[in-house]
Design a protein around this motif. Structure first.
Motif, short mmCIF file in Angstrom:
data_model
loop_
_atom_site.label_atom_id
_atom_site.label_comp_id
_atom_site.label_asym_id
_atom_site.label_seq_id
_atom_site.Cartn_x
_atom_site.Cartn_y
_atom_site.Cartn_z
N UNK A 134 0.84 -1.20 0.00
CA UNK A 134 0.00 0.00 0.00
C UNK A 134 0.88 1.25 0.00
N UNK A 135 0.27 2.37 -0.38
CA UNK A 135 1.00 3.63 -0.44
C UNK A 135 0.96 4.40 0.87
N UNK A 136 0.27 3.87 1.86
CA UNK A 136 0.22 4.56 3.15
C UNK A 136 -0.02 3.55 4.27
N UNK A 137 0.39 3.92 5.46
CA UNK A 137 0.15 3.09 6.63
C UNK A 137 -1.33 3.04 6.95
N UNK A 138 -2.03 4.18 6.74
CA UNK A 138 -3.47 4.21 7.01
C UNK A 138 -4.22 3.18 6.16
N UNK A 139 -3.82 3.06 4.87
CA UNK A 139 -4.48 2.10 3.99
C UNK A 139 -4.18 0.66 4.40
N UNK A 140 -2.95 0.40 4.82
CA UNK A 140 -2.59 -0.94 5.28
C UNK A 140 -3.43 -1.32 6.50
N UNK A 141 -3.60 -0.36 7.43
CA UNK A 141 -4.41 -0.62 8.62
C UNK A 141 -5.86 -0.85 8.24
N UNK A 142 -6.39 -0.05 7.32
CA UNK A 142 -7.79 -0.19 6.91
C UNK A 142 -8.05 -1.54 6.25
N UNK A 143 -7.13 -1.97 5.38
CA UNK A 143 -7.32 -3.24 4.66
C UNK A 143 -7.27 -4.45 5.57
#
Length: 305
Positions: free
Chosen positions: A255-264
Motif C-alpha cells: 500500500x502507499x500509506x500506513x493508514x491504507x494498510x491498517x484499513x485493509x
C-alpha cells in the motif's frame, strides 16, 4: 550532561550504541544487555564483531553486569561474572510464564507475581527482577512493581476489539523481536500490517518476509511503502518484504500509506481473528504513527463492516 542525575537518588537510562561511544567513562552500578543482533552494521564497516565490541563497552563501565542468556549465542566476550536471565532456562534468574502470572527463580529462592502483559514483556520482567534483587530491593517490592506495570505505548499494546477482531499494536522490527511477537499468537489467525521498515537505517526487508513466511496462521500481510522519515512513497520497500513470502495462501498487498494498510486489515480478516501491527516507525515517531494507525483502523472498521 544536564546535571539532572545530581538531583536524583537513582538514575535509570538507556545507552544505545551511539551513546556508549561517547559516554564510555560512566560509572554504572548495574548494567543490562538485553540483546545482541546484527543491526546498524553500516556504521561499523559491516563488521558484527565491531558492533558487538561497542555494545560490550557496557560491561567495562558497570559494577554488576546482567545479560539476556541469548547473548551467549552471539559472543564469547562476556565477562566471567555476568549474571544471566531468561525464560525457561536454568540460568541465574529463570522466569516461567503462567496465565497472568510470572514465576522467578534465582539461587535457592523462588517467588510468583501477578503479571498482566504479553509476549516479550515476560522476559524483560525477569531481567528487571534481576536488577532489583541485585540492587537490594525486596521480593515484595518487585512483586508490587510488576503487578502494577501496565506496559509501554505501542509495545504489544491491546487496542481492544474492533468489529469482532482483537487489535494489537507492536513496535517489533528486529528478527528476534518479530519471531517472539508472532510466536505468542501461535494457533490464532493473524492479519498483519506493517509500516515502512527503513527509517534512518536500511534494514533487510527480505529477511522480514522470510520470517513471516514461516507462520501458517498469518492470513494476510499488508505492507506500507510510505517512508515517514523522507515523506515519500517507496513501494519497492514493501514489495521486498512481500516477494520473500512463498506461501500462496497468504494474501500479500503493498500500500502507499500506513493508514491504507491498517484499513485493509479489516477486509482480509474475520471476527475472531487478530489484527497485528509490526514495524520500527513507532519508535521513530510514536505519536504521529499511532495516530495514523488509529485513523486507518477507524476507516477500515467502517468501510468493511
Amino acid at each position: 550532561m544536564t546535571g539532572k542525575a545530581d538531583e536524583c537518588d537513582i538514575a535509570v537510562f538507556e545507552l544505545p550504541h551511539g551513546s556508549l561511544g561517547l559516554l564510555d567513562q560512566l560509572n554504572i552500578k548495574i548494567g543490562v544487555l538485553s540483546y545482541l543482533t546484527p543491526e546498524h552494521l553500516n556504521e561499523f564497516e559491516g563488521s558484527y564483531e565491531k558492533y558487538q565490541k561497542r555494545k560490550l563497552i557496557m560491561q567495562d563501565i558497570c559494577e554488576t553486569f546482567i545479560a539476556n542468556a541469548e547473548c551467549m549465542r552471539e559472543t564469547d566476550l562476556l565477562r566471567e561474572d555476568t549474571i544471566f536471565y531468561a525464560l525457561d532456562k536454568d540460568v541465574d534468574f529463570k522466569g516461567t510464564m503462567g496465565d497472568k502470572e510470572l514465576t522467578i527463580e534465582y539461587g535457592d529462592r523462588k517467588f510468583k507475581t501477578p503479571f498482566y502483559m504479553m509476549s516479550y514483556f515476560f522476559e524483560n520482567a525477569v531481567g528487571a527482577a534481576a536488577v532489583g534483587i541485585n540492587y537490594g530491593l525486596s521480593e515484595e517490592d518487585i512483586i508490587k512493581g510488576l503487578t502494577e506495570f501496565k506496559g509501554i505505548s505501542a509495545h504489544m499494546e491491546d487496542f481492544g476489539e474492533m468489529n469482532g477482531r482483537q487489535v494489537i499494536i507492536d513496535a517489533a522490527f528486529l528478527p528476534d523481536g518479530i519471531r517472539t511477537t508472532l510466536d505468542y499468537f501461535e494457533g490464532k489467525n493473524l492479519v498483519v500490517f506493517l509500516d515502512h521498515f527503513d527509517t534512518s537505517w536500511v534494514r533487510d526487508k527480505h529477511e522480514v518476509g522470510l520470517i513471516l513466511d514461516e507462520y501458517d496462521n498469518i492470513k494476510a500481510v499488508l505492507a506500507s511503502g510510505f517512508d515517514e522519515s523522507i515523506q515519500k512513497v517507496e513501494l519497492h520497500i514493501a514489495q521486498e518484504i512481500l516477494d520473500a513470502i512463498s506461501n500462496e495462501k497468504m494474501v500479500k498487498v503493498a500500500t502507499e500509506s500506513l493508514e491504507e494498510a491498517a484499513a485493509l486489515s479489516f477486509k482480509y480478516s474475520e471476527p475472531g481473528d487478530i489484527i497485528l501491527h509490526m514495524g520500527p516507525l513507532i519508535s521513530f515517531d510514536r505519536e504521529n504513527i499511532v495516530n495514523k494507525i488509529k485513523i486507518g483502523l477507524e476507516d477500515g472498521r467502517k468501510r468493511y463492516e
